[in-house]
Scaffold this active site. Structure first.
Site, PDB file in Angstrom:
ATOM      1  N   HIS A  88     -23.462  21.266   7.984  1.00  0.00           N
ATOM      2  CA  HIS A  88     -24.850  20.854   7.783  1.00  0.00           C
ATOM      3  C   HIS A  88     -24.952  20.133   6.455  1.00  0.00           C
ATOM      4  O   HIS A  88     -24.367  20.603   5.471  1.00  0.00           O
ATOM      5  CB  HIS A  88     -25.778  22.079   7.776  1.00  0.00           C
ATOM      6  CG  HIS A  88     -27.206  21.705   7.521  1.00  0.00           C
ATOM      7  ND1 HIS A  88     -27.991  21.085   8.468  1.00  0.00           N
ATOM      8  CD2 HIS A  88     -27.980  21.834   6.408  1.00  0.00           C
ATOM      9  CE1 HIS A  88     -29.186  20.867   7.961  1.00  0.00           C
ATOM     10  NE2 HIS A  88     -29.208  21.294   6.714  1.00  0.00           N
ATOM     11  N   PHE A  98       4.541 -12.269  17.808  1.00  0.00           N
ATOM     12  CA  PHE A  98       5.177 -10.956  17.790  1.00  0.00           C
ATOM     13  C   PHE A  98       4.156  -9.878  17.412  1.00  0.00           C
ATOM     14  O   PHE A  98       3.364 -10.039  16.484  1.00  0.00           O
ATOM     15  CB  PHE A  98       6.324 -10.946  16.776  1.00  0.00           C
ATOM     16  CG  PHE A  98       7.417 -10.009  17.174  1.00  0.00           C
ATOM     17  CD1 PHE A  98       8.460 -10.441  17.988  1.00  0.00           C
ATOM     18  CD2 PHE A  98       7.394  -8.690  16.758  1.00  0.00           C
ATOM     19  CE1 PHE A  98       9.460  -9.577  18.380  1.00  0.00           C
ATOM     20  CE2 PHE A  98       8.390  -7.822  17.147  1.00  0.00           C
ATOM     21  CZ  PHE A  98       9.424  -8.259  17.951  1.00  0.00           C
ATOM     22  N   GLY A  99       4.178  -8.766  18.139  1.00  0.00           N
ATOM     23  CA  GLY A  99       3.266  -7.655  17.825  1.00  0.00           C
ATOM     24  C   GLY A  99       2.184  -7.456  18.863  1.00  0.00           C
ATOM     25  O   GLY A  99       1.496  -6.440  18.832  1.00  0.00           O
ATOM     26  N   GLU A 137       9.669 -11.832  23.604  1.00  0.00           N
ATOM     27  CA  GLU A 137       8.266 -12.112  23.302  1.00  0.00           C
ATOM     28  C   GLU A 137       8.028 -13.607  23.416  1.00  0.00           C
ATOM     29  O   GLU A 137       8.688 -14.398  22.749  1.00  0.00           O
ATOM     30  CB  GLU A 137       7.917 -11.622  21.883  1.00  0.00           C
ATOM     31  CG  GLU A 137       6.516 -11.968  21.427  1.00  0.00           C
ATOM     32  CD  GLU A 137       5.416 -11.421  22.345  1.00  0.00           C
ATOM     33  OE1 GLU A 137       5.298 -10.193  22.454  1.00  0.00           O
ATOM     34  OE2 GLU A 137       4.697 -12.242  22.961  1.00  0.00           O
TER      35      GLU A 137
END
Ligand code: NDP
Length: 456
Positions: free
Chosen positions: A439, A35-36, A31
């Site tokens: 409804h 991160f993520g 990465e």
């Protein structure tokens, strides 16, 4: 040189590929950003947390219509921002630490490039090989020439990567673009007190949406924000108070911040893919087959870097297929891109799935349309709704839905039974009358739209 069973470039949807199937094996996660990935850090999740705060502000501003007088005393932007990132930042940091310290994972926090089909070199100086490599490197903001130029001259502007972290609500925010990101942030910042000017290159916002819905949305948006169609920025200059934009028609516009949102491009150009034999589509996406395989054996791709849909739910779906395929080479699972829905969390919300009317017409389908207004249902009366619509497009020959397009409150949730019906091949009649519709719930908008489709 270190050898891995699996290397994953990108920690967004790619992070979910470390399934129990890899227990006892060696996995590298690479990465170069936070991160993520985009969704967690600068995309879907934080924006929706800001959108929720914007909805609260709008509810207060709109209360008098219901006989409730109230006023919005103050927007505490730092508190709104910190609520969002106080939750998200620890998740990102925790995910990174979990991979750094994982039993079977090694995290490389840097940029990776292929030097051969099975070999990556890292900006950290590491060099690794892996039996299988997954490219899940996402996309990045597109910079048109005027903004490349501004960047080179040090003129500040925001993108979706930065605008959520600013210190105060701008007095006047100029947004360049008329797509998803532009209209979501227009909603957030205008509800929280900014004057918003939105510059849209073409004749309507959300140009890829169904034309009727997109046109109605452009009208409603123009009542809330200063929407300028057929408008392009040619130059950005810093001023004492903020920024000035030169527009293509020769006029100028000043504001105190500019947000650029004109699309996102796949990160495929930064990965040395030629060295691996991975082909790229002319539009920049990594080329994959229906199983996520690139043109290089053992190299896979998923999500924004390769998908025709830059949507997190699609990346997640593709990640589930690739996670299976990595360990079941003789029983591959295909991506299902038949009915990909999307929603725009602006004001009012929009959601869509399947064909637009223009696409149905261009494909020569024998179709029928119906438009149901929220305001003609019991719950719509309760909401005093004047803008919400559900437009359905169905195939006269088969009785199946071809497309559904909603604009209005809770559109992103209301559309779900239609996605389900299309995915499982239910006819309009089965959807409308094969089940109860509660409804007087708002979902009666959907029921009534289905009943309005006239196949005669
Ligand atoms: P979009 O593709 O949605 O919209 C791009 C906009 O920028 C269009 O209005 C387009 O105009 C305009 N544009 C493109 N190039 C230029 C240019 N050179 N000059 C001026 N205007 C230009 O992009 P976004 O950046 O808003 O979002 C990127 C993607 O991220 C989205 O397509 C979506 O897939 C994803 N996303 C999803 C969200 C969600 O699911 N809720 C939220 C946010 C993003 P024109 O109409 O003329 O082409």
């Amino acid at each position: 040189m270190t050898d891995f069973d699996l290397a994953i470039i990108g920690s967004g949807s790619g992070n979910s590929l470390v399934t129990p199937d890899f227990d006892g094996k060696k996995v590298a996660i690479i990465e170069e950003g936070v991160f993520g990935g985009t969704c967690l850090n600068v995309g879907c999740i934080p924006t929706k947390m800001f959108v929720y705060a914007a909805e609260v502000a709008n509810t207060i501003a709109d209360s008098a219509r219901f006989g409730i007088d109230s006023s919005l005393d103050k927007v505490r932007w730092p508190d709104i921002r910190d609520r969002v990132f106080g939750r998200i930042d620890p998740i990102s940091a925790g995910g990174r630490d979990y991979r750094i310290n994982g039993d079977n994972t090694t995290a490389f926090l840097g940029h990776a490039e292929f030097v051969a089909r099975d070999t990556l070199v890292m900006s950290t100086g590491d060099r690794i090989t892996a039996d299988q490599i997954v490219i899940a490197a996402g996309a990045r903001v597109v910079l048109p020439p005027a903004f490349e130029d501004a960047l080179a001259r040090g003129v500040p502007f925001d993108t979706s990567d930065t605008v959520m972290r600013i210190d105060e609500v701008p007095e006047h925010l100029i947004i360049v673009g008329g797509g998803y990101i532009a209209v979501e942030f227009a909603h957030v910042f205008s509800a929280l007190g900014a004057k918003v000017t939105l510059l849209c290159r073409s004749g309507r916002l959300l140009r890829r949406s169904d034309a009727e819905v997109g046109e109605r949305f452009t009208e409603v948006a123009s009542e809330q924000w200063d929407v300028r169609l057929f408008t392009e920025a040619t130059k950005l200059t810093r001023t004492a108070a903020g920024v000035q934009l030169d527009l293509a028609d020769g006029s100028q516009l000043t504001g105190d911040r500019v947000l650029l949102a004109v699309g996102r491009q796949p990160n495929s150009d930064r990965l040395g893919l030629a060295a691996a034999g991975v082909d790229i589509h002319p539009d920049g996406r990594v080329q994959v087959d229906q199983y996520g395989r690139t043109t290089a054996p053992g190299v896979w791709a998923l999500g924004d870097v390769s998908s025709p849909y830059q949507l997190k739910h699609v990346a997640n779906h593709e990640a589930r297929a690739v996670a299976h395929n990595l360990v079941h080479p003789d029983d591959l699972r295909a991506f299902d891109h038949r009915y990909v829905p999307s929603a725009v969390f602006t004001h009012p919300q929009l959601a869509g799935v399947g064909l637009t009317e223009e696409e149905a017409s261009a494909q020569g389908r024998n179709y029928v349309c119906a438009v149901q207004e929220y305001g003609s249902t019991a719950y719509g009366w309760a909401m005093e709704d004047t803008v919400g619509i559900c437009k359905l497009i169905a195939d006269r020959d088969t009785g199946l839905l071809l497309g559904a397009h909603l604009m209005g409150a809770h559109a992103s949730s209301l559309i779900q039974p239609l996605i389900q019906g299309m995915s499982f091949g239910q006819t309009v009649t089965e959807l409308a009358r094969g089940q109860y519709w509660i409804h007087p719930a708002l979902a009666e908008v959907i029921e009534n739209a289905l009943l309005k489709l006239d196949f005669s």
